[in-house]
Design a protein around this motif. Structure first.
Motif, PDB file in Angstrom:
ATOM      1  N   ASP A 175       0.836  -1.197   0.000  1.00  0.00           N
ATOM      2  CA  ASP A 175       0.000   0.000   0.000  1.00  0.00           C
ATOM      3  C   ASP A 175       0.871   1.247   0.000  1.00  0.00           C
ATOM      4  N   LEU A 176       0.254   2.323  -0.449  1.00  0.00           N
ATOM      5  CA  LEU A 176       1.031   3.560  -0.578  1.00  0.00           C
ATOM      6  C   LEU A 176       1.595   4.040   0.748  1.00  0.00           C
ATOM      7  N   ASP A 177       0.839   3.839   1.813  1.00  0.00           N
ATOM      8  CA  ASP A 177       1.291   4.393   3.100  1.00  0.00           C
ATOM      9  C   ASP A 177       2.028   3.367   3.945  1.00  0.00           C
ATOM     10  N   ALA A 178       2.431   2.258   3.330  1.00  0.00           N
ATOM     11  CA  ALA A 178       3.097   1.219   4.117  1.00  0.00           C
ATOM     12  C   ALA A 178       4.442   1.704   4.649  1.00  0.00           C
ATOM     13  N   GLN A 179       4.721   1.342   5.885  1.00  0.00           N
ATOM     14  CA  GLN A 179       6.025   1.658   6.466  1.00  0.00           C
ATOM     15  C   GLN A 179       6.998   0.518   6.199  1.00  0.00           C
ATOM     16  N   HIS A 180       6.522  -0.695   6.282  1.00  0.00           N
ATOM     17  CA  HIS A 180       7.365  -1.867   6.042  1.00  0.00           C
ATOM     18  C   HIS A 180       6.671  -2.789   5.049  1.00  0.00           C
ATOM     19  N   CYS A 181       7.465  -3.628   4.411  1.00  0.00           N
ATOM     20  CA  CYS A 181       6.909  -4.519   3.404  1.00  0.00           C
ATOM     21  C   CYS A 181       6.078  -5.615   4.079  1.00  0.00           C
ATOM     22  N   LYS A 182       4.924  -5.897   3.463  1.00  0.00           N
ATOM     23  CA  LYS A 182       4.082  -6.930   4.075  1.00  0.00           C
ATOM     24  C   LYS A 182       4.651  -8.315   3.845  1.00  0.00           C
ATOM     25  N   ALA A 183       5.548  -8.438   2.872  1.00  0.00           N
ATOM     26  CA  ALA A 183       6.083  -9.770   2.581  1.00  0.00           C
ATOM     27  C   ALA A 183       7.396 -10.042   3.303  1.00  0.00           C
ATOM     28  N   CYS A 184       8.304  -9.047   3.277  1.00  0.00           N
ATOM     29  CA  CYS A 184       9.634  -9.352   3.814  1.00  0.00           C
ATOM     30  C   CYS A 184      10.030  -8.425   4.950  1.00  0.00           C
ATOM     31  N   ALA A 185       9.197  -7.497   5.310  1.00  0.00           N
ATOM     32  CA  ALA A 185       9.431  -6.614   6.445  1.00  0.00           C
ATOM     33  C   ALA A 185      10.558  -5.609   6.227  1.00  0.00           C
ATOM     34  N   ALA A 186      11.000  -5.498   4.989  1.00  0.00           N
ATOM     35  CA  ALA A 186      12.018  -4.471   4.731  1.00  0.00           C
ATOM     36  C   ALA A 186      11.369  -3.087   4.846  1.00  0.00           C
ATOM     37  N   ARG A 187      12.205  -2.116   5.163  1.00  0.00           N
ATOM     38  CA  ARG A 187      11.643  -0.790   5.344  1.00  0.00           C
ATOM     39  C   ARG A 187      11.300  -0.168   3.981  1.00  0.00           C
ATOM     40  N   ILE A 188      10.161   0.512   3.880  1.00  0.00           N
ATOM     41  CA  ILE A 188       9.759   1.145   2.626  1.00  0.00           C
ATOM     42  C   ILE A 188       9.700   2.654   2.766  1.00  0.00           C
ATOM     43  N   ALA A 189       9.137   3.133   3.874  1.00  0.00           N
ATOM     44  CA  ALA A 189       8.972   4.583   4.042  1.00  0.00           C
ATOM     45  C   ALA A 189      10.339   5.244   4.121  1.00  0.00           C
ATOM     46  N   PRO A 190      10.434   6.497   3.647  1.00  0.00           N
ATOM     47  CA  PRO A 190      11.727   7.188   3.715  1.00  0.00           C
ATOM     48  C   PRO A 190      12.198   7.345   5.148  1.00  0.00           C
ATOM     49  N   LEU A 191      13.485   7.399   5.286  1.00  0.00           N
ATOM     50  CA  LEU A 191      14.114   7.482   6.599  1.00  0.00           C
ATOM     51  C   LEU A 191      14.447   8.948   6.844  1.00  0.00           C
TER      52      LEU A 191
END
Lengths: 936, 208
Positions: B162-178
């Motif tokens: 999803d657009l507002d995801a903070q972490h990946c639903k599959a692998c838990a890697a971070r998605i949101a900018p740091l």
């Protein structure tokens, strides 16, 4: 190509180039952060370049096809001209030379666009916008004020007026393009500096990027100036190489600031300091190139080179003002970043303001005060001022100490006055001092006209006398700079570094002092005072010891360079066990910038050596019948006879002379006069020069009567001139070494094949090779005969000078007949001058003093009639203002350096306490990188 | 003969000029071949670091040589050498860690460009990614025409989130900018050091 309306096509092309440049400008401004627009801007730039080139080729076509419906073509060419001169006529007049100027800028811009590729991506939008703004200005100028495609009124004439015969020689094909390349080349560095300022990326990256472009422009500027000297010497036939004409000054000024920049960037690279200064120097260089064009194109200042007074001055003036406002606002805006967040404290403002106020008070007092007691007031004012400055300085140091310590400050400040950094600062100080001096002197006639409605003339003698002390200081610093250690020189360093050069200098000093007179180069020459005041006396004294000091310093500097090469080679031989030549080669190959720079220094020294020779010029002039001879020094010049030759476009009158020493012929020369068919009223004088490394014999035939065969000849014995051209060659060679990309770098880029980069590297190398080749070809001493296909002199007619006192007098007075602008009486050949000389000779014979005659002459014809402004009233400001600025700058420099040294020493104690982060992997990586790293 | 030469030169030049102009316009409207950039030189921070590294290496070599020449006392040399080496190591460390996020982003951009080339040219996704990163209204993003995608791909495994995801639903890697704690610059999700001020990001990441 009948049926094509060339003028319309030309105008259309200029219009298209303008539209394209405007479009590119807007796209580049919008392209920040949008790669597709950036690429669009890149292609737009290339399109603009191509359109400008098209316009140039169309104009070239118009010349070749004799399209006399174009006014510019009709005015500067005719049907009898050869194809080559039809090509050079492109830049023979105002309008075309502006197009040519735009074209050469475009060449740089095109090369730059291809070279830059994806480098400096975030800076590119601003770079392209800057480049396009310059192109836009020049095209607007052409479209609205100086259109090379403007048509003639009425029907096209059957034939054109033809190119001025002065411009019909092969130098016309070399000198202007070279000089223009030197001047236009600064657009690229300017684009870098503007981009750095706008984007705020003020670290060293842009300096690295701009480095080779700076060197390229610098090389062409040096070459252009040298070719100008050579042209003047070989062709113009007045016997000298540099006349301090406004146009020459206009190209000398950017050379000075550019040279200062080349030196001061080294400090920024090494120590990360002087950012503001470097930005300032580079922008100033660019502004000066425009300013020089403005000065000479607008016809505001009288000059031999000047084009007719025209209204483009107003455009240039406006552009210049906009440029200055833009650039200096930008620098002001970025000042906090440039100064690493250090603000300009009020204390510094106060220091600056007080220095200004005190300087003005002193100047006003010196100027206005009529009685000696008022002038004495300078002493208490000066004392108070020094006290004030001292107090402010103490206060400032105190404030700075209490401020929080900026990290790594110890990296950024000066640690000792005896350091390479400070030597660089001094080098900048002297170069800028010279620039200010020349600038003031060049614009003084204009200022004087505006401020007090009096025109004055600042003649070459003024510069020649004043520049001597500046030049000697510069020469001294050239020697000291490379010897002194970075950061802090200790007694041991100094002794080790200076022992050999100083010893060699002393040997030269003694040799010149003791043996100079016996070989015709006495250590002292008679003083030549340009003023009757104490300043004149002091300058005269400096002038009279110049030969001795100059030769000593030359020996000293050469010794420093030899020592640098020798020590470096020795160290390599020891540490790498290399053979001498290999060690030398590797030494230079691994630090090309440094050793290239030293070679440039050698070139400069050789040129100084040549300039020094001018102190020993001997001159004689006489009217001879065949068989009679003229004596200069130990040489006799025997006039053998006259002969006439005719070819398709001119009639040539040659006179044969044999040069004899002790009765043995050593050379023959044939000075001549050419009369071109197209301009029979302008006979040109062809000088003949016999060159050896130790002296030139410069023979001018002023006039000859073919019927009676009586000829009037002027012979100048000029020692050491050869070394000026030879030094120029060294200088270019040095730049070539310094700018040469590393071989492995070039190979690597060929392999990994980012083509643009390879192309740029190869292109640069080729250009420099060509430039060097052109210089070699141009500077090969010509034989002792008139050049077969050339011209000319500005000084037709004959002048006979009987003795040195006459020469001194006449050189200070200008011809007032109304036509011979700026020509002093000792070279002007018109009848008015002849009559005036006769009158003044009478006064000299009655025993009148030279100074009295000069001041009478001034009273009679006004201030503009003497070659050097007097040393009183407002005229004194001519030298007093730059000299005062120069001295104050020196004081300021020392004061600031001392406080910086104190601060730095306080800092280092703290810095030493910082400990190292230990990370073995990074340590190993660094070692590895260092091992693989070679040169730059 | 010569007039013809000049006329043909002019002809060639005008052709080149028109071709360049056409390319320029095409690029401006989003056409033309896909953009490629060299990571080593295209990114300003990185180019600056590389330049600084070169300068530092040269300086270190230089002062060694100057000591051999006797222009620098041993004590001075030791102090200078230490200072320059310290800085050089910092630069090397930065260069090492700096490159990873860019490579990841490049992979992502390529994947996107390959996936849906066509409607709006190859830069659309680049632009939208940037907008996503600078989403909080810094507002220098690409043209307004670029539409946002329905979701955002995980840089690590490529799964659409999803657009507002903070972490990946599959692998838990971070998605949101740091967001850098010391200078508030937005960095790529997997950045270890801040691209602006070089503070550590992976250790002190306490905003979650």
């Amino acid at each position: 190509m009948q049926g094509i309306d060339i003028p319309s096509v030309g105008n259309l092309l200029l219009g298209a180039a303008l539209v394209s440049a405007g479009y590119t400008f807007m796209v580049s401004v919008a392209s920040a952060g949008r790669p597709h627009l950036l690429r669009s801007a890149r292609f737009g730039t290339l399109a603009t370049v191509a359109l400008v080139a098209t316009a140039v080729f169309v104009l070239a076509y118009a010349f070749q096809a004799h399209e006399f419906s174009i006014r510019y073509v009709a005015r500067y060419s005719d049907r009898s001209m050869s194809a080559t001169y039809l090509w050079t006529a492109l830049w023979g007049g105002q309008d075309g030379s502006l197009l040519w100027w735009t074209f050469l800028s475009s060449l740089y811009i095109g090369g730059f666009t291809i070279w830059i590729g994806n480098k400096f991506r975030t800076m590119q939008p601003v770079m392209f916008a800057t480049l396009m703004s310059v192109v836009i200005f020049f095209i607007v100028l052409q479209l609205f004020a100086a259109n090379p495609f403007a048509t003639t009124f009425g029907a096209a004439p059957a034939d054109g007026e033809g190119l001025n015969p002065l411009l019909q020689n092969y130098w016309m094909a070399i000198h202007p393009p070279c000089l223009y390349l030197g001047l236009t080349g600064w657009v690229v560095p300017m684009a870098f500096v503007t981009a750095a300022l706008v984007t705020g990326q003020l670290d060293e990256a842009w300096i690295h990027g701009a480095r080779r472009w700076v060197l390229l422009a610098w090389a062409f500027l040096s070459l252009g100036n040298m070719l100008g000297m050579f042209w003047s010497y070989e062709e113009l036939g007045w016997g000298g190489y540099w006349a301090w004409d406004p146009v020459e000054n206009a190209s000398f000024l950017p050379w000075l600031t550019a040279t200062a920049y080349v030196h001061s960037t080294m400090i920024q690279e090494r120590r990360g300091t002087l950012k503001v200064w470097n930005v300032f120097l580079l922008t100033t260089t660019f502004v000066l190139t425009i300013f020089g064009t403005f000065l000479t194109r607008s016809g505001l200042i009288a000059s031999v080179h000047s084009f007719a007074r025209s209204d483009i001055g107003i455009y240039f003036g406006g552009y210049l003002i906009l440029l200055c406002i833009f650039v200096f606002t930008l620098i002001g805006y970025r000042l906090p970043d440039l100064r690493d967040g250090r603000r300009i404290g009020w204390v510094q403002w106060v220091v600056g303001a007080s220095i200004g106020i005190i300087a003005s008070i002193v100047l006003v007092l010196a100027e206005v005060a009529v009685s000696w007691w008022a002038r004495l007031l300078i002493i208490p004012v000066g004392l108070v001022a020094v006290g004030l400055l001292k107090a402010i300085e103490v206060l400032r140091l105190d404030v700075l100490r209490r401020m929080p310590r900026v990290s790594a400050r110890s990296q950024r400040t000066l640690e000792s006055i005896l350091s390479r950094e400070f030597a660089f600062l001094l080098n900048n100080w002297i170069l800028l001092g010279m620039a200010v001096f020349v600038l003031v002197a060049t614009t003084f006639p204009l200022l004087s006209e505006v401020l007090r409605g009096e025109t004055v003339t600042v003649g070459p003698d003024y510069y020649n006398k004043w520049m001597v002390p500046f030049g000697l200081i510069l020469l001294l610093l050239t020697g000291i700079g490379p010897l002194i250690a970075w950061r802090k020189a200790t007694g041991k360093n100094l002794l080790q570094a200076f022992a050999f050069p100083v010893a060699l200098g002393v040997v030269m000093f003694l040799a010149h002092l003791l043996a100079g007179s016996s070989i015709g180069f006495p250590p002292f020459v008679p003083p030549d005072e340009i003023y009757e005041t104490w300043v004149g006396v002091a300058l005269g004294k400096v002038y009279s010891v110049t030969p001795l000091i100059s030769t000593t310093l030359c020996a000293f500097v050469i010794a420093t360079v030899l020592q640098e090469f020798g020590r470096g080679t020795w160290v390599r031989m020891q540490s790498k066990k290399e053979f001498v030549l290999l060690a030398l080669f590797e030494l230079v190959a691994r630090a090309r910038r440094r050793y290239g720079g030293y070679i440039v220094h050698v070139g400069i020294v050789l040129m100084f050596w040549g300039f020094t020779g001018a102190a020993y010029d001997q001159e004689s002039e006489s009217t001879l019948r065949p068989g009679q001879s003229l004596t200069v020094g130990d040489l006799d010049f025997r006039y053998d006879g006259v002969r006439m030759e005719t070819d398709t476009n001119k009639r040539a009158v040659y006179t044969d002379m044999t040069i004899l020493r002790d009765g043995h012929a050593i050379a023959t020369v044939e000075p001549a006069k050419f009369v071109y068919r197209s301009h029979p009223e302008m006979p040109t004088t062809e000088v003949a020069i016999d060159t050896t490394p130790s002296r030139d014999l410069y023979v001018i035939m002023s006039s000859v009567d073919p019927a009676t065969r009586r000829g009037t000849f002027r012979v100048i014995h000029r020692p050491m001139v050869f070394w000026i051209w030879f030094g120029g060659f060294f200088l270019l060679f040095g730049v070539f070494i310094a700018a040469l990309p590393k071989l492995s770098e070039m190979l690597a880029s060929v392999e990994s094949s980012p083509r643009p980069r390879r192309a740029a590297a190869v292109g640069l190398a080729t250009l420099l090779v060509l430039a060097a080749a052109a210089a070699v070809w141009a500077l090969v001493p010509s034989g002792a005969s008139a050049q077969s296909d050339s011209s000319s002199t500005l000084h037709a007619g004959s002048v006979i000078i009987e003795d040195e006192e006459e020469r001194r007098l006449f050189s200070r007075l200008l011809c007032e007949c109304g036509d011979c602008q700026r020509l002093p009486l000792h070279t002007c050949g018109c009848s008015w001058a002849e009559g005036m000389r006769a009158e003044l000779r009478g006064r000299l014979a009655r025993g009148d003093d030279v100074n009295v005659i000069v001041s009478d002459y001034r009273d009679r014809f006004g201030t503009s009639s003497i070659a050097i402004p007097s040393d009183e009233g407002l005229d004194r400001a001519l030298w007093a203002v730059p000299v005062a600025a120069f001295v104050f700058a020196a004081i300021g420099l020392v004061v600031r350096a001392r406080s910086a040294v104190r601060l730095a020493n306080a800092d280092t104690a703290e810095a030493a306490a910082e400990d190292d982060v230990v990370d073995e992997q990074i340590d190993a990586q660094l070692e590895d990188e260092l091992r693989r790293f070679e040169g730059d | 003969m010569l007039p013809a030469v000049f006329m043909s030169l002019a002809g060639v030049m005008v052709m080149l000029g028109l071709a360049a102009l056409w390319q320029s316009l095409r690029s401006a409207f989003g056409g033309g071949p896909a953009l490629t950039g060299d990571v080593n030189t295209g990114l300003p921070e990185r180019a600056a670091l590389l330049a600084e590294k070169r300068t530092l290496l040269r300086t270190i070599k230089d002062i060694q040589f100057e000591r051999e020449l006797g222009k620098l006392s041993d004590e001075d040399f030791a102090r200078l050498d230490q200072a320059y080496r310290r800085r050089a190591k910092a630069v090397l460390a930065l260069l090492d860690t700096d490159i990873e996020p860019f490579l990841a982003r490049a992979e992502r951009d390529i994947a996107e460009a390959m996936g849906e080339s066509g409607e709006q040219g190859p830069y659309r996704r680049g632009g939208s990614t940037r907008r996503q990163k600078k989403g909080k209204g810094k507002g220098k993003g690409a043209g307004k025409a670029a539409r946002r995608p329905a979701g955002v791909e995980c840089p690590a495994c490529g799964v659409e989130n999803d657009l507002d995801a903070q972490h990946c639903k599959a692998c838990a890697a971070r998605i949101a900018p740091l967001v850098c704690p010391s200078c508030a610059t937005e960095n790529d999700p997997d950045a270890k050091f801040c691209k602006s001020c070089a503070s550590r990001l992976d250790g002190g990441d306490d905003e979650e």
